[in-house]
Design a protein around this motif. Sequence first.
Motif, short mmCIF file in Angstrom:
data_model
loop_
_atom_site.label_atom_id
_atom_site.label_comp_id
_atom_site.label_asym_id
_atom_site.label_seq_id
_atom_site.Cartn_x
_atom_site.Cartn_y
_atom_site.Cartn_z
N ALA A 243 0.82 -1.22 0.00
CA ALA A 243 0.00 0.00 0.00
C ALA A 243 0.86 1.27 0.00
O ALA A 243 0.38 2.35 -0.38
N PHE A 244 2.14 1.16 0.42
CA PHE A 244 3.00 2.35 0.48
C PHE A 244 3.47 2.80 -0.90
O PHE A 244 3.67 3.99 -1.13
N ILE A 245 3.67 1.87 -1.82
CA ILE A 245 4.34 2.20 -3.10
C ILE A 245 3.53 3.22 -3.93
O ILE A 245 4.10 4.18 -4.45
N PRO A 246 2.18 3.07 -4.06
CA PRO A 246 1.43 4.08 -4.83
C PRO A 246 1.50 5.48 -4.22
O PRO A 246 1.20 6.47 -4.90
N MET A 247 1.91 5.59 -2.93
CA MET A 247 2.02 6.91 -2.29
C MET A 247 3.29 7.65 -2.70
O MET A 247 3.45 8.82 -2.38
N LEU A 248 4.21 6.98 -3.38
CA LEU A 248 5.50 7.60 -3.73
C LEU A 248 5.39 8.34 -5.07
O LEU A 248 4.62 7.97 -5.94
N ASP A 249 6.21 9.39 -5.20
CA ASP A 249 6.31 10.12 -6.47
C ASP A 249 7.47 9.57 -7.29
O ASP A 249 8.32 8.85 -6.76
N GLU A 250 7.55 10.01 -8.57
CA GLU A 250 8.62 9.50 -9.44
C GLU A 250 10.00 9.88 -8.93
O GLU A 250 10.98 9.17 -9.15
N ALA A 251 10.10 11.00 -8.22
CA ALA A 251 11.41 11.44 -7.70
C ALA A 251 11.86 10.59 -6.50
O ALA A 251 13.01 10.70 -6.06
N ASP A 252 10.97 9.74 -6.00
CA ASP A 252 11.30 8.98 -4.79
C ASP A 252 12.04 7.66 -5.08
O ASP A 252 12.43 6.95 -4.16
#
Length: 906
Positions: A243-252
Amino acid sequence: MVSLGGLARKLFGSSNDRRVKGYNTRVAAITALEPEMAALSDEALAAKTVEFREQIAAGKTLDDLLVPAFAVAREAARRVLGLRPFDVQLIGGMILHEKSIAEMKTGEGKTLVATLPVYLNALAGKGVHVVTVNDYLASRDSATMARIYGFLGLSTGVIVHGLTDDQRKAAYACDITYATNNELGFDYLRDNMKYERVQMVQRGHFFAIVDEVDSILVDEARTPLIISGPLDDRSELYTTIDAFIPMLDEADYEIDEKQRSASFSEDGTEKLENLLRDAGLLKGETLYDVENVAIVHHVNNALKAHKLFQRDKDYIVRGDEIVIIDEFTGRMMPGRRYSEGQHQALEAKEKVTIQPENQTLASITFQNYFRMYEKLGGMTGTASTEAEEFGNIYGLEVVEVPTNLPIQRIDDHDEVYRTTEEKFKAIVEEIRQAKERNQPVLVGTTSIEKSELLAALLKREGFTGFQVLNARYHEQEAYIVSQAGVPGAVTIATNMAGRGTDIQLGGNLDMRIEAELHDVEPGPERDQRETAIKAEVQVLKQKALAAGGLYVLATERHESRRIDNQLRGRSGRQGDPGRSKFYLSLQDDLMRIFGSERMDSMLQKLGLKEGEAIVHPWINKALERAQKKVEARNFDTRKNLLKYDDVLNDQRKVIFEQRIEMMDSEDVSETVADMRHEVIEDIVAKRIPEKAYAEQWDVEGLNNDVRETLNLDLPIAAWAAEEGIDENDIRERVLAAADQANSERAERFGPEIMRYVERSVVLQTLDHLWREHIVNLDHLRSVIGFRGYAQRDPLQEYKGEAFELFQALLTNLRQGVTAQLMRVELVRDAAQAPQPEPPEMFGHHIDAQTGEDEFADDRNVAVVAPENRDPTNPATWGRVSRNEACPCGSGKKYKHCHGAFEATEA
């Protein structure tokens, strides 16, 4: 012009020649004893074993007995098998006894050579292991050579797949035990998961002789042996992290599609740390603290699942499961799963049921297993190209043993064609010509696919009666390879097929008699048929000799010179004529990798026409250089694997020694008391720092720790309020209370039950933590390479963090054992309670050449009790041993009935 080194070799011989010459004195001494041994009766010759053992008990060494023991073994072989070991075979036996590798050409009788040092070393009574590459060779060699050992009063056992622990223990208890490398390694790992010393099957590692030593200690050493078992359900952890991965942006994060790798940026790491901390999954301050190594592994898998693995390209969702798609063929691969938790990460991503993950319960490399033996020797036809590796890793010197008769084989230069099509066309034509002159041909290929491709070409050209083998059916293939010397025979084989079997011109007489007369009872009819077969084989041998002997025709160079030499060496045994030639194309893997483009354009400029080949010694030299490069790279891979495994091995030794010590101890109460006292020291030191004022003490924290760990409710707050009390007083009071509670429990249980409970708790806690530790080290290995980007040596970093994890394991062990023993209560009939069963286990060994798990099929085929088998329905038989009576009730062995191999024959 001759170099100084070359001149010295001419004058004095090479170091190898000088060493071999050094054995001549003892060879002469053994031969001098021959008339004396021949004059003894069978009983008197067998009695020599007892005499030798008495001399060892009186202080003589095995070296002192080498000459008479070899003379006895030679005479026994002559009487029992009708085979008298040649002088060069005596030399080979001495080399093995001296902890070295005897390089002896194919057909020189290595199996018989081994009997000499095996007999000598078995006199010590510590058990000798003879190691082979597959079950068939272990069974065959033990059955044949047991006749010699039995004649001399020694027992022989064999370890093959599918035996029970009792059968294994009986085999290891014998004077001599034949076994495969995989079975020996797995037995060692399983032994160190047992809970009683009497359950262990092995009895030590004194002396081992490894047959096909280059195959076992080099080729198979590229991958470790692993025992795995199902892990506890962790689906919640996978779902949470997913569930954490979709919360990240491309810069992450950063993705490298070429390398198939994904990593987090600094911002992404910080964001993840906050998410993990809120979920209560982060231990310590940062994500990269050593305690979080497993979490790092899981978040990396989740990132890859979302950003690297594409649905309907890398996998599909079918029903409630993820099915992998083969990247080369585009086919679905049901039943196959990504390892290391990657498949579970994909299941979490696609919201299907998360299947339990397999956990590594124990693992070891062959390098570290075989280095446990006090003495190790090896034999093979090809070891000199890997002499540096044998010396560096195993401390084994390679000694080339001269052949009994001079080699007559002609080794032609390689023929190089521009394309694969041209090459195969030339090969087919060469096979046709050989068949016309009645010359037997053994065609070597580097893979199963290529052997099948050539078979299809031959069929298209109208060839019939040829055999295709691929190193999958050892026993049946051994028979087919043994007949590859029959005039006009064409046998296509991968380089490894039928290894360990002698190709004799005219066919292998013994194997023909076994195959054709296995169901004929001894008597006049059998004798008559045996005589007819012998006469036929003699006629065929003369025909094959007249045609030029066995022609080994190789379709490609292998990446290792050693494998090429193995194939070439199958021709020209015992002074027979023979021929070998390699056919290559610029499209072969080895040529392609090492600059064939430049060569292709050069050949075109020189005007090489289609169908023409280039033949030149320079080509051979260039290829040899290319092979040396690949060999060096593979050696580095194995050295690197070993460096990392050495770290685990040091820890493995400590844990396994501790386990055995615990199993051997009648009473572990002192160890348990030391653990309890150390835990109390740590608890008090943590909550009451040294020289701290009373108002700085964490009394409430100490109270909670004592309740959680020691299961005691003590008036710590009241103690802390007393005038003049210090941390030593509080520590002593907690110690006294814990010891008192333990004594009361021991009194209730009775001393015998208490000892049993303590030992069981220590062993089970240790095993649980050790398994977790192995998983943590696996996860650490998978991410430690990134430290190289920060100019830090990954191996040194791994050593440091592995040590920290090991220290944490010991701390957790003390706490876990103490916490359990302070809570344990006696249930009815505890004294008769069964020992805990080890977890469900699966063996794995990945074939370094094919990438396939050698034991994958075994996990799907259970051993079925005879009474549960339906004779009319083979589907109910489960796994059947090759030498077992066939379950159909025919009375024949399984291998001669339903297990008979139907070779591919065109």
